[in-house]
Design a protein around this motif. Structure first.
Motif, PDB file in Angstrom:
ATOM      1  N   UNK A 360       0.818  -1.209   0.000  1.00 30.20           N
ATOM      2  CA  UNK A 360       0.000   0.000   0.000  1.00 30.20           C
ATOM      3  C   UNK A 360       0.855   1.264   0.000  1.00 30.20           C
ATOM      4  N   UNK A 361       1.936   1.203   0.770  1.00 30.85           N
ATOM      5  CA  UNK A 361       2.850   2.342   0.832  1.00 30.85           C
ATOM      6  C   UNK A 361       3.494   2.567  -0.530  1.00 30.85           C
ATOM      7  N   UNK A 362       3.928   1.474  -1.116  1.00 29.00           N
ATOM      8  CA  UNK A 362       4.581   1.535  -2.411  1.00 29.00           C
ATOM      9  C   UNK A 362       3.630   2.076  -3.481  1.00 29.00           C
ATOM     10  N   UNK A 363       2.384   1.599  -3.459  1.00 32.18           N
ATOM     11  CA  UNK A 363       1.394   2.084  -4.423  1.00 32.18           C
ATOM     12  C   UNK A 363       1.127   3.575  -4.225  1.00 32.18           C
ATOM     13  N   UNK A 364       1.035   3.984  -2.944  1.00 27.93           N
ATOM     14  CA  UNK A 364       0.798   5.394  -2.635  1.00 27.93           C
ATOM     15  C   UNK A 364       1.935   6.235  -3.215  1.00 27.93           C
ATOM     16  N   UNK A 365       3.163   5.793  -2.956  1.00 26.72           N
ATOM     17  CA  UNK A 365       4.332   6.520  -3.447  1.00 26.72           C
ATOM     18  C   UNK A 365       4.309   6.631  -4.975  1.00 26.72           C
ATOM     19  N   UNK A 366       3.958   5.554  -5.639  1.00 23.20           N
ATOM     20  CA  UNK A 366       3.959   5.581  -7.109  1.00 23.20           C
ATOM     21  C   UNK A 366       2.911   6.556  -7.647  1.00 23.20           C
ATOM     22  N   UNK A 367       1.733   6.565  -7.021  1.00 21.37           N
ATOM     23  CA  UNK A 367       0.691   7.506  -7.469  1.00 21.37           C
ATOM     24  C   UNK A 367       1.105   8.951  -7.207  1.00 21.37           C
ATOM     25  N   UNK A 368       1.708   9.157  -6.034  1.00 21.64           N
ATOM     26  CA  UNK A 368       2.154  10.497  -5.657  1.00 21.64           C
ATOM     27  C   UNK A 368       3.206  11.011  -6.638  1.00 21.64           C
ATOM     28  N   UNK A 369       4.151  10.148  -6.983  1.00 21.68           N
ATOM     29  CA  UNK A 369       5.228  10.539  -7.887  1.00 21.68           C
ATOM     30  C   UNK A 369       4.696  10.782  -9.293  1.00 21.68           C
ATOM     31  N   UNK A 370       3.756   9.934  -9.691  1.00 25.63           N
ATOM     32  CA  UNK A 370       3.127  10.082 -11.001  1.00 25.63           C
ATOM     33  C   UNK A 370       2.467  11.464 -11.109  1.00 25.63           C
ATOM     34  N   UNK A 371       1.810  11.886 -10.023  1.00 26.70           N
ATOM     35  CA  UNK A 371       1.084  13.154 -10.050  1.00 26.70           C
ATOM     36  C   UNK A 371       2.000  14.355  -9.834  1.00 26.70           C
ATOM     37  N   UNK A 372       3.031  14.195  -9.017  1.00 30.77           N
ATOM     38  CA  UNK A 372       3.872  15.352  -8.681  1.00 30.77           C
ATOM     39  C   UNK A 372       5.091  15.485  -9.584  1.00 30.77           C
ATOM     40  N   UNK A 373       5.530  14.366 -10.147  1.00 27.56           N
ATOM     41  CA  UNK A 373       6.774  14.340 -10.927  1.00 27.56           C
ATOM     42  C   UNK A 373       7.973  14.742 -10.065  1.00 27.56           C
ATOM     43  N   UNK A 374       7.848  14.534  -8.751  1.00 27.39           N
ATOM     44  CA  UNK A 374       8.934  14.885  -7.836  1.00 27.39           C
ATOM     45  C   UNK A 374       9.295  13.659  -6.995  1.00 27.39           C
ATOM     46  N   UNK A 375      10.001  12.687  -7.576  1.00 28.24           N
ATOM     47  CA  UNK A 375      10.229  11.423  -6.865  1.00 28.24           C
ATOM     48  C   UNK A 375      10.954  11.572  -5.521  1.00 28.24           C
ATOM     49  N   UNK A 376      11.995  12.427  -5.483  1.00 36.67           N
ATOM     50  CA  UNK A 376      12.757  12.504  -4.237  1.00 36.67           C
ATOM     51  C   UNK A 376      11.946  13.142  -3.121  1.00 36.67           C
ATOM     52  N   UNK A 377      11.275  14.263  -3.450  1.00 35.95           N
ATOM     53  CA  UNK A 377      10.452  14.926  -2.446  1.00 35.95           C
ATOM     54  C   UNK A 377       9.322  13.984  -2.015  1.00 35.95           C
ATOM     55  N   UNK A 378       8.738  13.282  -2.974  1.00 38.81           N
ATOM     56  CA  UNK A 378       7.657  12.337  -2.664  1.00 38.81           C
ATOM     57  C   UNK A 378       8.152  11.246  -1.721  1.00 38.81           C
ATOM     58  N   UNK A 379       9.345  10.706  -2.010  1.00 40.34           N
ATOM     59  CA  UNK A 379       9.910   9.642  -1.175  1.00 40.34           C
ATOM     60  C   UNK A 379      10.105  10.150   0.250  1.00 40.34           C
ATOM     61  N   UNK A 380      10.666  11.359   0.362  1.00 36.91           N
ATOM     62  CA  UNK A 380      10.880  11.920   1.708  1.00 36.91           C
ATOM     63  C   UNK A 380       9.585  12.068   2.470  1.00 36.91           C
ATOM     64  N   UNK A 381       8.581  12.587   1.789  1.00 32.73           N
ATOM     65  CA  UNK A 381       7.308  12.818   2.476  1.00 32.73           C
ATOM     66  C   UNK A 381       6.622  11.513   2.866  1.00 32.73           C
ATOM     67  N   UNK A 382       6.653  10.542   1.990  1.00 33.74           N
ATOM     68  CA  UNK A 382       6.005   9.267   2.309  1.00 33.74           C
ATOM     69  C   UNK A 382       6.723   8.593   3.477  1.00 33.74           C
ATOM     70  N   UNK A 383       8.052   8.605   3.430  1.00 35.73           N
ATOM     71  CA  UNK A 383       8.813   7.932   4.486  1.00 35.73           C
ATOM     72  C   UNK A 383       8.818   8.681   5.809  1.00 35.73           C
ATOM     73  N   UNK A 384       8.614  10.014   5.776  1.00 30.61           N
ATOM     74  CA  UNK A 384       8.669  10.735   7.051  1.00 30.61           C
ATOM     75  C   UNK A 384       7.301  11.255   7.471  1.00 30.61           C
ATOM     76  N   UNK A 385       6.891  12.422   6.921  1.00 30.68           N
ATOM     77  CA  UNK A 385       5.669  13.066   7.410  1.00 30.68           C
ATOM     78  C   UNK A 385       4.435  12.174   7.355  1.00 30.68           C
ATOM     79  N   UNK A 386       4.231  11.546   6.184  1.00 32.35           N
ATOM     80  CA  UNK A 386       3.023  10.743   6.044  1.00 32.35           C
ATOM     81  C   UNK A 386       3.109   9.475   6.900  1.00 32.35           C
TER      82      UNK A 386
END
Ligand code: ADP
Ligand code: MG
Length: 516
Positions: A360-386
């Motif tokens: 679920x986390x991985x799927x969330x990250x992939x959707x987030x990156x797809x929409x934001x086009x910001x993989x590194x920022x997305x990874x940081x946010x998923x792994x920390x804040x979220x």
């Protein structure tokens, strides 16, 4: 002859060093050296509860947490004449796992009776697979302590039914029996004795957990016992090729406990052997409260179980087509995603791993990156804040209060400087409480006063004001004391309630100093 080779005899401690405590500094140091003379050998048997709707041989519900003995029928209760019927979904899940670890899938497998008496086993036998399991040899890759890829061989994986539960603390002086768990489908995954440390064992257990949850065959809930393991542990002198006598630690249900239980058992076995004793083949129990393993019973050998094919069940026959169909429907696996995140997005191996252990986390990250086009920022946010927000709320990534597309809008605005990253966190928390429509996002930012003051004369005025208020620090900065720069930037941030872009503030201050 062997005595001479005994490591303790190689490192004899002179009597004069022995103190009242019985321990000597020399002994403690030599203890470390002695340990290095030994090598641990570990094989794990992991029991994965399959997430089917009904039991493996009956139509009773397989749901966790029902009132005692509710999820049972005549088959689970072992009433005379009741016949088992194999659950097709359990078979499919076992094959899916076998395909995921590139194992041989056996076209013919047999269900056997494993006979023993216990109050939580009403039939007097457990249906399992013995000589002809459904899944044969395969392998699982782990990372060893040095971070290198290591292959752990899988001997087999077989289907079996779980037994019920004896409850010892419900009725004073008596034991109660709850048969809800009876007939729960289990896949038992048996490893080769390829594991060499407690840490590797825990890593291997984690890998199986990631894999099984990823391919949707198990809910992965360790606290509810959805995945448990037995650890077989032996030690031998380094360089020795034959295996030492082993013990088996039963029923461990956490990554931390498996590591600790094995650590303790390795130490205990080395101590026994160092003292000239012998390891006895036995089943041991890990007690996390007392931080020890203790003997439960001498280990029964497979002969004791009088295994024989269950005459109530036909051999299980799978066609190549059925196997290949399941193989072709496998999702992308955790380790494939991990590699993809490194190569495609340039993420660190640590981040990539964190993002790919949970589907679920991985799927969330992939959707987030797809929409934001910001993989590194997305990874940081998923792994920390979220992650920490969901953790606090006790929610999985499939139930995140903020959608990937909404979070993407926040990240895009942090990236393009509309809001600072501090404001981003404020906005994120607000959006988790009351998510806006995409069209309302910018209004919300203005309402909350989070729009970054940047590049405008407004910010410059504030900076000049701060510099005027702190003449001493300004003088120090001009003198080359870079440390006060952080302080001055901090003052500006404070004045603007975090709305300024610290990078810009920095640049403005540097510019002012250059101007003199
Ligand atoms: P059992 O019938 O007792 O379950 P198996 O031969 O099926 O025994 O082995 C069970 C597990 O014990 C396997 O994971 C195997 O790798 C492991 N194992 C076997 N021998 C040893 C040993 N000497 N030291 C550590 N692990 C071992
Ligand atoms: Mg076993």
């Amino acid at each position: 002859q062997r005595r001479k080779d005994h490591p303790r005899n190689r490192l004899r401690v002179p009597k004069k060093h022995i103190m009242a405590s019985g321990k000597t500094t020399l002994q403690r140091r030599s203890g470390e050296i002695l340990k290095m003379a030994w090598e641990a050998v570990i094989g794990l048997e992991v029991h994965v509860q399959l997430a089917t709707n009904s039991k493996i041989f009956s139509g009773a519900s397989n749901e966790y947490g029902a009132p005692a003995n509710e999820n049972t029928c005549e088959i689970d209760l072992g009433l005379p004449g009741a016949l088992p019927v194999l659950n097709e979904k359990a078979v499919e899940m076992a094959v899916r796992f076998g395909c995921a670890i590139s194992a041989e899938i056996n076209e013919i497998s047999i269900f056997d009776r494993k006979n023993y008496f216990y109050p939580d086993l009403p039939k007097g036998y457990q249906i399992s697979q013995f000589e002809n399991p459904i899944v044969g040899r395969g392998s699982i890759a782990i990372e060893d302590e040095a971070g290198a890829r290591k292959i752990i061989g899988i001997t087999r994986a077989h289907l079996e039914e779980d037994a019920g539960k004896s409850v010892h603390d419900l009725v004073e002086g008596r034991t109660a029996v709850d048969l809800n768990r009876t007939g729960t489908p289990l896949l038992e995954i048996v490893s080769e004795p390829d594991i060499r440390s407690a840490q590797e064992a825990s890593e291997y257990f984690r890998q199986i957990h990631a894999l099984a949850t990823f391919i949707g065959i198990c809910d992965g809930n360790l606290a509810e016992g959805s995945m448990r393991c037995d650890a077989n542990v032996s030690v031998r002198q380094r360089g020795e090729t034959s295996l030492g006598e082993r013990t088996e630690i039963k029923n461990i249900n956490s990554f931390k406990f498996v590591e600790r239980a094995i650590e303790l058992e390795i130490e205990r076995q080395i101590d026994v052997l160092e003292d000239g004793g012998k390891i006895v083949r036995e089943t041991r129990l890990f007690d996390p409260d007392k931080d020890e393993t203790r003997s439960m019973r001498s280990k029964e050998l497979s002969d004791d179980y009088r295994y024989f094919p269950d005459p109530d069940l036909l051999p299980l026959i799978l066609s190549q087509e059925e196997i290949e169909k399941i193989r072709s429907e496998l999702p992308e696996l955790p380790q494939q995603r991990e590699r993809k995140y490194q190569s495609k997005f340039g993420l660190s191996s640590y981040d990539s791993k964190q993002l790919s252990v949970d589907r679920n986390k991985s799927d969330f990250f992939e959707e987030l990156t797809e929409a934001s086009r910001l993989p590194k920022l997305s990874a940081n946010w998923v792994n920390s804040n979220l992650s920490s927000l969901l953790n606090d709320k006790g929610l999985g990534f499939d139930r995140s209060p903020i959608s990937p597309s909404l979070l993407a809008e926040v990240l895009i605005r942090i990236d393009n400087g509309t809001i600072s990253s501090t404001s981003g966190k404020t906005l994120f928390r607000a959006f988790c409480e009351t998510p806006p429509k995409i069209s309302e996002i910018d209004d919300r930012i203005d309402e909350m006063g989070l729009r970054q003051i940047g590049g405008t004369d407004g910010l410059k005025d504030i900076v000049l004001e701060i510099l005027k208020e702190h003449p001493n620090q300004l003088a120090e900065l001009i003198d080359g004391k870079q440390k006060v720069l952080g302080f001055l930037v901090g003052q500006v941030m404070k004045k603007t309630n975090g709305a300024a872009n610290p990078k810009e503030v920095n640049e403005i201050i540097q510019g002012e100093i250059k101007k003199g």
